[in-house]
Motif scaffolding. Structure first.
Motif, mmCIF file in Angstrom:
data_model
loop_
_atom_site.group_PDB
_atom_site.id
_atom_site.type_symbol
_atom_site.label_atom_id
_atom_site.label_comp_id
_atom_site.label_asym_id
_atom_site.label_seq_id
_atom_site.Cartn_x
_atom_site.Cartn_y
_atom_site.Cartn_z
ATOM 1 N N GLU A 35 29.761 53.098 60.133
ATOM 2 C CA GLU A 35 30.130 52.312 61.308
ATOM 3 C C GLU A 35 31.335 51.427 61.016
ATOM 4 O OE1 GLU A 35 28.437 52.469 64.248
ATOM 5 O OE2 GLU A 35 26.926 53.849 63.461
ATOM 6 N N LYS A 36 32.093 51.130 62.069
ATOM 7 C CA LYS A 36 33.096 50.071 61.946
ATOM 8 C C LYS A 36 32.322 48.764 61.833
ATOM 9 C CE LYS A 36 36.977 52.235 64.117
ATOM 10 N NZ LYS A 36 38.181 52.029 64.875
ATOM 11 N N VAL A 37 32.987 47.733 61.341
ATOM 12 C CA VAL A 37 32.307 46.457 61.154
ATOM 13 C C VAL A 37 31.858 45.912 62.506
ATOM 14 C CG1 VAL A 37 32.542 44.102 60.313
ATOM 15 C CG2 VAL A 37 33.537 45.981 59.026
ATOM 16 N N LEU A 38 30.567 45.581 62.573
ATOM 17 C CA LEU A 38 29.961 45.037 63.781
ATOM 18 C C LEU A 38 29.705 43.551 63.571
ATOM 19 C CD1 LEU A 38 27.324 47.885 64.069
ATOM 20 C CD2 LEU A 38 29.400 47.689 65.423
ATOM 21 N N SER A 39 29.261 42.885 64.599
ATOM 22 C CA SER A 39 28.924 41.465 64.500
ATOM 23 C C SER A 39 27.697 41.297 63.595
ATOM 24 C CB SER A 39 28.634 40.914 65.896
ATOM 25 O OG SER A 39 28.219 39.576 65.801
ATOM 26 N N ILE A 40 27.865 40.528 62.522
ATOM 27 C CA ILE A 40 26.793 40.338 61.545
ATOM 28 C C ILE A 40 26.203 38.944 61.744
ATOM 29 C CG2 ILE A 40 26.241 40.183 59.079
ATOM 30 C CD1 ILE A 40 28.615 42.099 58.575
ATOM 31 N N VAL A 64 24.709 44.476 53.128
ATOM 32 C CA VAL A 64 25.060 44.057 51.774
ATOM 33 C C VAL A 64 26.554 44.261 51.569
ATOM 34 C CG1 VAL A 64 24.767 44.609 49.322
ATOM 35 C CG2 VAL A 64 22.792 44.607 50.844
ATOM 36 N N ASP A 65 27.242 43.221 51.098
ATOM 37 C CA ASP A 65 28.656 43.322 50.758
ATOM 38 C C ASP A 65 28.729 43.810 49.310
ATOM 39 O OD1 ASP A 65 31.292 42.877 49.902
ATOM 40 O OD2 ASP A 65 31.532 41.187 51.280
ATOM 41 N N LEU A 66 29.145 45.063 49.107
ATOM 42 C CA LEU A 66 29.173 45.622 47.756
ATOM 43 C C LEU A 66 30.160 44.905 46.848
ATOM 44 C CD1 LEU A 66 28.720 49.478 48.091
ATOM 45 C CD2 LEU A 66 27.070 47.761 47.363
ATOM 46 N N ARG A 67 31.246 44.367 47.398
ATOM 47 C CA ARG A 67 32.189 43.607 46.556
ATOM 48 C C ARG A 67 31.454 42.426 45.917
ATOM 49 N NH1 ARG A 67 37.874 42.761 46.843
ATOM 50 N NH2 ARG A 67 38.955 44.585 47.611
ATOM 51 N N ASP A 79 40.513 46.426 59.603
ATOM 52 C CA ASP A 79 40.337 47.666 60.368
ATOM 53 C C ASP A 79 39.857 48.832 59.514
ATOM 54 O OD1 ASP A 79 41.066 46.414 62.697
ATOM 55 O OD2 ASP A 79 43.148 47.103 62.644
ATOM 56 N N ASN A 80 40.134 48.785 58.201
ATOM 57 C CA ASN A 80 39.692 49.859 57.313
ATOM 58 C C ASN A 80 38.259 49.671 56.818
ATOM 59 O OD1 ASN A 80 42.126 51.322 57.337
ATOM 60 N ND2 ASN A 80 43.004 49.923 55.836
ATOM 61 N N SER A 81 37.741 48.439 56.886
ATOM 62 C CA SER A 81 36.391 48.154 56.389
ATOM 63 C C SER A 81 35.359 48.969 57.163
ATOM 64 C CB SER A 81 36.061 46.667 56.537
ATOM 65 O OG SER A 81 36.976 45.876 55.826
ATOM 66 N N MET A 99 36.812 50.829 52.459
ATOM 67 C CA MET A 99 37.273 52.009 53.182
ATOM 68 C C MET A 99 36.345 53.168 52.847
ATOM 69 S SD MET A 99 41.063 53.775 52.779
ATOM 70 C CE MET A 99 41.808 52.156 52.723
ATOM 71 N N ALA A 100 35.995 53.974 53.833
ATOM 72 C CA ALA A 100 35.235 55.199 53.584
ATOM 73 C C ALA A 100 36.243 56.338 53.650
ATOM 74 C CB ALA A 100 34.128 55.371 54.608
ATOM 75 N N ASN A 101 36.508 56.953 52.488
ATOM 76 C CA ASN A 101 37.604 57.917 52.391
ATOM 77 C C ASN A 101 37.275 59.284 52.958
ATOM 78 O OD1 ASN A 101 38.643 55.764 51.049
ATOM 79 N ND2 ASN A 101 38.956 56.791 49.111
ATOM 80 N N ASP A 102 36.261 59.942 52.390
ATOM 81 C CA ASP A 102 35.980 61.291 52.861
ATOM 82 C C ASP A 102 34.631 61.773 52.360
ATOM 83 O OD1 ASP A 102 38.523 62.757 50.657
ATOM 84 O OD2 ASP A 102 36.799 61.534 50.199
#
Length: 157
Positions: A35-40, A64-67, A79-81, A99-102
């Motif tokens: 998903e694109k980032v939604l309201s958390i 969960v924020d993996l960073r 926009d890439n998150s 970013m989710a690459n492929d």
């Protein structure tokens, strides 16, 4: 490699995503959606890396924020998150990535055991490293990444 070895080698589909300048992968078998980032919505008394919860099609899902989970520098979501929704035996959880690459197929025999890296927090969350052409994909051990969250979820039941 002989033709028979190629036939015998099992392939698995993985989602490749990025955190900082590294590429990570998780099996597509556990991924429900990206998903694109939604309201958390922030939830009090949770670890810093648990950003809160989202309401995804009627299901309240922890994020969960993996960073932060890996002890990496924080980054504003852009926009890439993406939020990768994964399903475990107990519950669904969203993983915030840069970013989710492929989606790619990797041969299981191309996955090497976790390298002995001293001093990195994320090393305990790694199940192995896959070599795919010129790329190195860090394979995540979701069980370890989500362990404390499972405890919290189970305690609340």
């Amino acid at each position: 490699m002989t033709t028979q070895e190629i036939v015998d080698s099992k392939e698995m589909k993985v989602i490749v995503f990025q955190l900082m300048d590294k590429e990570y992968a998780i099996s597509i078998d556990v991924v429900t959606t990206i998903e694109k980032v939604l309201s958390i919505t922030r939830v009090p008394n949770t670890p810093d890396y648990v950003k809160g919860v989202i309401n995804l099609r009627g299901v309240v899902t922890p994020i969960v924020d993996l960073r932060q989970r890996f002890g990496l520098p924080e980054k504003e979501m852009d926009d890439n998150s993406r939020i990768i929704i994964v399903t475990t035996e107990e519950f669904d959880v969203g993983l915030v990535v840069d970013m989710a690459n492929d989606v790619i197929d990797i041969r299981e025999d191309s996955i090497e055991p976790q390298p002995e890296v001293v001093g990195t927090i994320e090393s305990e969350f790694i199940s192995g490293v896959a070599k795919v052409e010129r790329r190195l994909l860090v394979m995540l051990n979701l069980e370890k990444v989500l362990q404390p969250i499972k405890r919290v979820s189970n305690d609340e039941r």
